[in-house]
Write a protein that holds these residues in place. Structure first.
Motif, PDB file in Angstrom:
ATOM      1  N   ALA A  19      -2.531   4.623  16.989  1.00 19.42           N
ATOM      2  CA  ALA A  19      -3.859   3.688  16.902  1.00 19.42           C
ATOM      3  C   ALA A  19      -4.580   3.767  15.674  1.00 19.42           C
ATOM      4  O   ALA A  19      -4.934   2.660  15.095  1.00 19.42           O
ATOM      5  N   VAL A  20      -4.953   4.770  15.269  1.00 18.55           N
ATOM      6  CA  VAL A  20      -5.813   5.030  13.953  1.00 18.55           C
ATOM      7  C   VAL A  20      -5.126   4.716  12.943  1.00 18.55           C
ATOM      8  O   VAL A  20      -5.710   3.796  12.017  1.00 18.55           O
ATOM      9  N   LEU A  21      -3.817   5.054  12.592  1.00 20.52           N
ATOM     10  CA  LEU A  21      -3.119   4.631  11.481  1.00 20.52           C
ATOM     11  C   LEU A  21      -2.728   2.932  11.476  1.00 20.52           C
ATOM     12  O   LEU A  21      -2.607   2.359  10.523  1.00 20.52           O
ATOM     13  N   GLY A  22      -2.637   2.541  12.657  1.00 18.56           N
ATOM     14  CA  GLY A  22      -2.337   0.759  12.681  1.00 18.56           C
ATOM     15  C   GLY A  22      -3.665   0.264  12.261  1.00 18.56           C
ATOM     16  O   GLY A  22      -3.661  -0.550  11.571  1.00 18.56           O
ATOM     17  N   VAL A  23      -4.810   0.956  12.809  1.00 21.79           N
ATOM     18  CA  VAL A  23      -6.126   0.323  12.367  1.00 21.79           C
ATOM     19  C   VAL A  23      -6.005   0.428  10.613  1.00 21.79           C
ATOM     20  O   VAL A  23      -6.800  -0.598  10.349  1.00 21.79           O
ATOM     21  N   VAL A  24      -5.843   1.565  10.350  1.00 20.24           N
ATOM     22  CA  VAL A  24      -5.968   1.748   8.693  1.00 20.24           C
ATOM     23  C   VAL A  24      -5.009   0.822   7.986  1.00 20.24           C
ATOM     24  O   VAL A  24      -5.425   0.213   7.066  1.00 20.24           O
ATOM     25  N   PHE A  25      -3.813   0.530   8.570  1.00 16.92           N
ATOM     26  CA  PHE A  25      -2.898  -0.388   7.889  1.00 16.92           C
ATOM     27  C   PHE A  25      -3.537  -2.067   7.900  1.00 16.92           C
ATOM     28  O   PHE A  25      -3.709  -2.787   7.161  1.00 16.92           O
ATOM     29  N   ALA A  26      -4.024  -2.290   8.968  1.00 17.45           N
ATOM     30  CA  ALA A  26      -4.751  -3.567   9.143  1.00 17.45           C
ATOM     31  C   ALA A  26      -5.944  -3.722   8.278  1.00 17.45           C
ATOM     32  O   ALA A  26      -6.098  -4.796   7.713  1.00 17.45           O
ATOM     33  N   GLY A  27      -6.681  -2.451   8.208  1.00 16.68           N
ATOM     34  CA  GLY A  27      -7.874  -2.712   7.273  1.00 16.68           C
ATOM     35  C   GLY A  27      -7.284  -2.893   6.008  1.00 16.68           C
ATOM     36  O   GLY A  27      -7.846  -3.816   5.108  1.00 16.68           O
ATOM     37  N   ILE A  28      -6.338  -2.281   5.316  1.00 17.71           N
ATOM     38  CA  ILE A  28      -5.710  -2.410   4.005  1.00 17.71           C
ATOM     39  C   ILE A  28      -5.300  -4.055   3.728  1.00 17.71           C
ATOM     40  O   ILE A  28      -5.645  -4.437   2.818  1.00 17.71           O
TER      41      ILE A  28
ATOM     42  N   THR B  14      -6.067  -6.476   5.597  1.00 11.41           N
ATOM     43  CA  THR B  14      -7.356  -7.364   5.691  1.00 11.41           C
ATOM     44  C   THR B  14      -8.103  -7.433   4.228  1.00 11.41           C
ATOM     45  O   THR B  14      -8.551  -8.492   3.677  1.00 11.41           O
ATOM     46  N   ALA B  15      -8.322  -6.191   3.752  1.00 15.42           N
ATOM     47  CA  ALA B  15      -8.866  -5.960   2.566  1.00 15.42           C
ATOM     48  C   ALA B  15      -8.143  -6.771   1.051  1.00 15.42           C
ATOM     49  O   ALA B  15      -9.049  -7.314   0.156  1.00 15.42           O
ATOM     50  N   LYS B  16      -7.030  -6.766   1.260  1.00 16.16           N
ATOM     51  CA  LYS B  16      -6.185  -7.211   0.244  1.00 16.16           C
ATOM     52  C   LYS B  16      -5.075  -8.211   0.961  1.00 16.16           C
ATOM     53  O   LYS B  16      -4.215  -8.019   0.980  1.00 16.16           O
ATOM     54  N   PRO B  17      -5.448  -9.501   1.288  1.00 19.48           N
ATOM     55  CA  PRO B  17      -4.972 -10.541   1.993  1.00 19.48           C
ATOM     56  C   PRO B  17      -3.435 -10.873   1.239  1.00 19.48           C
ATOM     57  O   PRO B  17      -2.490 -11.231   1.652  1.00 19.48           O
ATOM     58  N   SER B  18      -3.411 -10.559  -0.268  1.00 20.80           N
ATOM     59  CA  SER B  18      -2.349 -10.925  -1.039  1.00 20.80           C
ATOM     60  C   SER B  18      -1.088  -9.971  -0.336  1.00 20.80           C
ATOM     61  O   SER B  18       0.126 -10.430  -0.761  1.00 20.80           O
ATOM     62  N   LEU B  19      -1.541  -8.839   0.178  1.00 28.55           N
ATOM     63  CA  LEU B  19      -0.574  -8.162   0.642  1.00 28.55           C
ATOM     64  C   LEU B  19       0.419  -8.448   1.557  1.00 28.55           C
ATOM     65  O   LEU B  19       1.597  -8.316   2.181  1.00 28.55           O
ATOM     66  N   ALA B  20      -0.063  -9.537   2.424  1.00 24.81           N
ATOM     67  CA  ALA B  20       0.422 -10.141   3.683  1.00 24.81           C
ATOM     68  C   ALA B  20       0.757 -11.673   3.504  1.00 24.81           C
ATOM     69  O   ALA B  20       0.820 -12.491   4.401  1.00 24.81           O
ATOM     70  N   GLY B  21       1.092 -11.947   2.296  1.00 27.14           N
ATOM     71  CA  GLY B  21       1.293 -13.413   1.849  1.00 27.14           C
ATOM     72  C   GLY B  21       2.613 -13.843   2.438  1.00 27.14           C
ATOM     73  O   GLY B  21       2.803 -15.295   2.574  1.00 27.14           O
ATOM     74  N   SER B  22       3.541 -13.260   2.678  1.00 23.44           N
ATOM     75  CA  SER B  22       4.823 -13.512   3.547  1.00 23.44           C
ATOM     76  C   SER B  22       5.446 -12.553   4.499  1.00 23.44           C
ATOM     77  O   SER B  22       4.882 -11.303   4.214  1.00 23.44           O
ATOM     78  N   THR B  23       6.450 -12.915   5.173  1.00 22.52           N
ATOM     79  CA  THR B  23       6.898 -11.806   6.027  1.00 22.52           C
ATOM     80  C   THR B  23       7.645 -10.803   5.298  1.00 22.52           C
ATOM     81  O   THR B  23       7.411  -9.696   5.550  1.00 22.52           O
ATOM     82  N   PRO B  24       8.497 -10.980   4.189  1.00 25.49           N
ATOM     83  CA  PRO B  24       9.239 -10.210   3.525  1.00 25.49           C
ATOM     84  C   PRO B  24       8.097  -9.112   2.540  1.00 25.49           C
ATOM     85  O   PRO B  24       8.321  -7.964   2.764  1.00 25.49           O
ATOM     86  N   LYS B  25       7.090  -9.657   2.246  1.00 22.88           N
ATOM     87  CA  LYS B  25       6.102  -9.064   1.602  1.00 22.88           C
ATOM     88  C   LYS B  25       5.410  -8.026   2.403  1.00 22.88           C
ATOM     89  O   LYS B  25       5.237  -6.964   2.296  1.00 22.88           O
ATOM     90  N   SER B  26       4.992  -8.537   3.772  1.00 24.48           N
ATOM     91  CA  SER B  26       4.285  -7.698   4.600  1.00 24.48           C
ATOM     92  C   SER B  26       5.288  -6.426   5.202  1.00 24.48           C
ATOM     93  O   SER B  26       4.732  -5.509   5.377  1.00 24.48           O
ATOM     94  N   VAL B  27       6.508  -6.731   5.253  1.00 24.39           N
ATOM     95  CA  VAL B  27       7.502  -5.919   5.813  1.00 24.39           C
ATOM     96  C   VAL B  27       7.471  -4.812   4.659  1.00 24.39           C
ATOM     97  O   VAL B  27       7.624  -3.486   4.891  1.00 24.39           O
TER      98      VAL B  27
END
Length: 80
Positions: free
Chosen positions: A36-45, A47-60
């Motif tokens: 849970a803690v590591l998942g929240v850290v990943f979500a925080g990262i 969220t702080a840098k939305p360009s990291l989640a711009g597409s499914t391949p990028k998110s993966v």
């Protein structure tokens, strides 16, 4: 699956990292807390840098890189 395949890790190794006695319930509680803690850290990262989640391949890719970094850190910590 982990309980069936590697019970000593969940029952003994994970609680043992904290000086606790062997217990399946304690091992699972600690394992789920870490997850849970590591998942929240990943979500925080992400969220702080939305360009990291711009597409499914990028998110993966970001998720795989995050997992690789965590695996490396945990390997170093476990072997010291």
């Amino acid at each position: 699956m982990m309980t069936m395949m590697m019970p000593p890790i969940i029952e003994g190794a994970i609680p043992g990292m904290y000086g606790l006695g062997a217990s399946l319930a304690t091992g699972w509680a600690i394992h789920m807390f870490h997850s849970a803690v590591l998942g929240v850290v990943f979500a925080g990262i992400v969220t702080a840098k939305p360009s990291l989640a711009g597409s499914t391949p990028k998110s993966v890719g970001v998720g795989v890189a995050y997992g690789g970094v965590l695996g490396t850190i945990y390997t170093i910590v476990a072997n010291r």
